[in-house]
Design a protein around this motif. Structure first.
Motif, PDB file in Angstrom:
ATOM      1  N   SER A  87      -2.682  -7.424  27.861  1.00 34.65           N
ATOM      2  CA  SER A  87      -1.191  -8.144  28.075  1.00 34.65           C
ATOM      3  C   SER A  87      -1.034  -8.675  29.459  1.00 34.65           C
ATOM      4  N   ARG A  88      -0.327  -9.733  29.387  1.00 36.10           N
ATOM      5  CA  ARG A  88       0.451 -10.381  30.702  1.00 36.10           C
ATOM      6  C   ARG A  88       1.590 -10.592  30.485  1.00 36.10           C
ATOM      7  N   SER A  89       2.748 -10.268  31.508  1.00 37.80           N
ATOM      8  CA  SER A  89       3.983 -10.207  31.462  1.00 37.80           C
ATOM      9  C   SER A  89       4.328 -10.792  32.806  1.00 37.80           C
ATOM     10  N   ARG A  90       5.452 -11.879  32.758  1.00 37.62           N
ATOM     11  CA  ARG A  90       5.800 -12.488  34.088  1.00 37.62           C
ATOM     12  C   ARG A  90       7.492 -12.584  33.700  1.00 37.62           C
ATOM     13  N   LYS A  91       8.003 -12.632  34.904  1.00 42.83           N
ATOM     14  CA  LYS A  91       9.595 -12.809  35.008  1.00 42.83           C
ATOM     15  C   LYS A  91       9.822 -13.997  36.039  1.00 42.83           C
ATOM     16  N   PHE A  92      10.769 -14.610  35.544  1.00 39.85           N
ATOM     17  CA  PHE A  92      11.176 -15.867  36.360  1.00 39.85           C
ATOM     18  C   PHE A  92      12.551 -16.032  36.501  1.00 39.85           C
ATOM     19  N   ARG A  93      13.118 -16.196  37.860  1.00 36.81           N
ATOM     20  CA  ARG A  93      14.662 -16.586  38.247  1.00 36.81           C
ATOM     21  C   ARG A  93      14.676 -18.198  38.081  1.00 36.81           C
ATOM     22  N   VAL A  94      15.797 -18.539  37.081  1.00 34.55           N
ATOM     23  CA  VAL A  94      15.971 -19.597  36.839  1.00 34.55           C
ATOM     24  C   VAL A  94      17.323 -20.455  37.662  1.00 34.55           C
ATOM     25  N   ASP A  95      17.125 -21.316  38.561  1.00 35.61           N
ATOM     26  CA  ASP A  95      18.011 -21.700  39.322  1.00 35.61           C
ATOM     27  C   ASP A  95      18.846 -23.058  38.994  1.00 35.61           C
ATOM     28  N   LEU A  96      18.075 -23.579  37.915  1.00 28.93           N
ATOM     29  CA  LEU A  96      18.815 -24.914  37.326  1.00 28.93           C
ATOM     30  C   LEU A  96      18.577 -25.030  35.976  1.00 28.93           C
ATOM     31  N   GLU A  97      19.533 -25.371  35.179  1.00 26.43           N
ATOM     32  CA  GLU A  97      19.157 -25.404  33.724  1.00 26.43           C
ATOM     33  C   GLU A  97      19.911 -26.992  33.338  1.00 26.43           C
ATOM     34  N   GLU A  98      19.091 -27.674  32.569  1.00 23.87           N
ATOM     35  CA  GLU A  98      19.513 -28.943  32.016  1.00 23.87           C
ATOM     36  C   GLU A  98      18.997 -29.305  30.748  1.00 23.87           C
ATOM     37  N   PRO A  99      19.639 -30.139  30.028  1.00 20.86           N
ATOM     38  CA  PRO A  99      19.157 -30.604  28.764  1.00 20.86           C
ATOM     39  C   PRO A  99      17.808 -31.008  28.905  1.00 20.86           C
ATOM     40  N   ILE A 100      16.975 -31.278  27.623  1.00 17.62           N
ATOM     41  CA  ILE A 100      15.839 -32.153  27.974  1.00 17.62           C
ATOM     42  C   ILE A 100      16.145 -33.600  27.637  1.00 17.62           C
ATOM     43  N   TYR A 101      16.795 -33.926  26.741  1.00 20.80           N
ATOM     44  CA  TYR A 101      17.231 -35.505  26.659  1.00 20.80           C
ATOM     45  C   TYR A 101      18.343 -36.025  27.581  1.00 20.80           C
ATOM     46  N   ASP A 102      18.131 -36.986  27.741  1.00 17.64           N
ATOM     47  CA  ASP A 102      19.204 -37.773  28.376  1.00 17.64           C
ATOM     48  C   ASP A 102      20.285 -38.373  27.731  1.00 17.64           C
ATOM     49  N   GLU A 103      21.117 -39.295  28.281  1.00 15.90           N
ATOM     50  CA  GLU A 103      22.289 -39.867  27.418  1.00 15.90           C
ATOM     51  C   GLU A 103      21.840 -40.798  26.345  1.00 15.90           C
ATOM     52  N   THR A 104      20.538 -41.367  26.505  1.00 19.30           N
ATOM     53  CA  THR A 104      20.039 -42.309  25.846  1.00 19.30           C
ATOM     54  C   THR A 104      19.067 -41.738  25.037  1.00 19.30           C
TER      55      THR A 104
END
Length: 116
Positions: free
Chosen positions: A87-104
């Motif tokens: 196994s391999r496990s990792r943790k990540f701190r997320v400092d920014l979250e955004e949508p994948i798609y822009d307004e277009t």
């Protein structure tokens, strides 16, 4: 601060489905914990015996509490019943979250809403 956990476990393919199905109550218990936003275990359809884990926690305190609970320790015991595991496990701190798609409606790899 959001914390993401990803893990990949390679189990004996003869035991992988039993492990996932047998873990249902432990997974459900984790999902009920304060601060747990996602807790998912899935078999990889292309690699027999491989299990992918995805977790999302609201903060370090919630994750630390999770590590003290019986459903966490029982999951470790349950996994060992499948025999040897790589196994391999990792943790990540997320400092920014955004949508994948822009307004277009265009998918964007860059972080386009962040102030530059």
């Amino acid at each position: 601060m959001t914390i993401l956990i990803t893990a990949t476990m390679d189990l004996d393919p003869a035991h992988a489905e039993r492990i996932i199905l047998g873990a249902r109550e432990l997974i459900e218990a984790s999902l009920e914990e304060p601060g747990c936003e996602a807790y998912s275990w899935a078999l990889d359809p292309l690699h027999p015996g491989r299990v992918h884990v995805f977790e999302r926690w609201v903060d370090e305190a919630s994750l630390a509490h999770h590590f003290t609970l019986p459903n966490y320790t029982e999951m470790r015991t349950h996994l060992r019943s499948a025999g040897p595991i790589v196994s391999r496990s990792r943790k990540f701190r997320v400092d920014l979250e955004e949508p994948i798609y822009d307004e277009t409606g265009t998918p964007r790899a860059d972080f386009f809403t962040a102030a530059g």
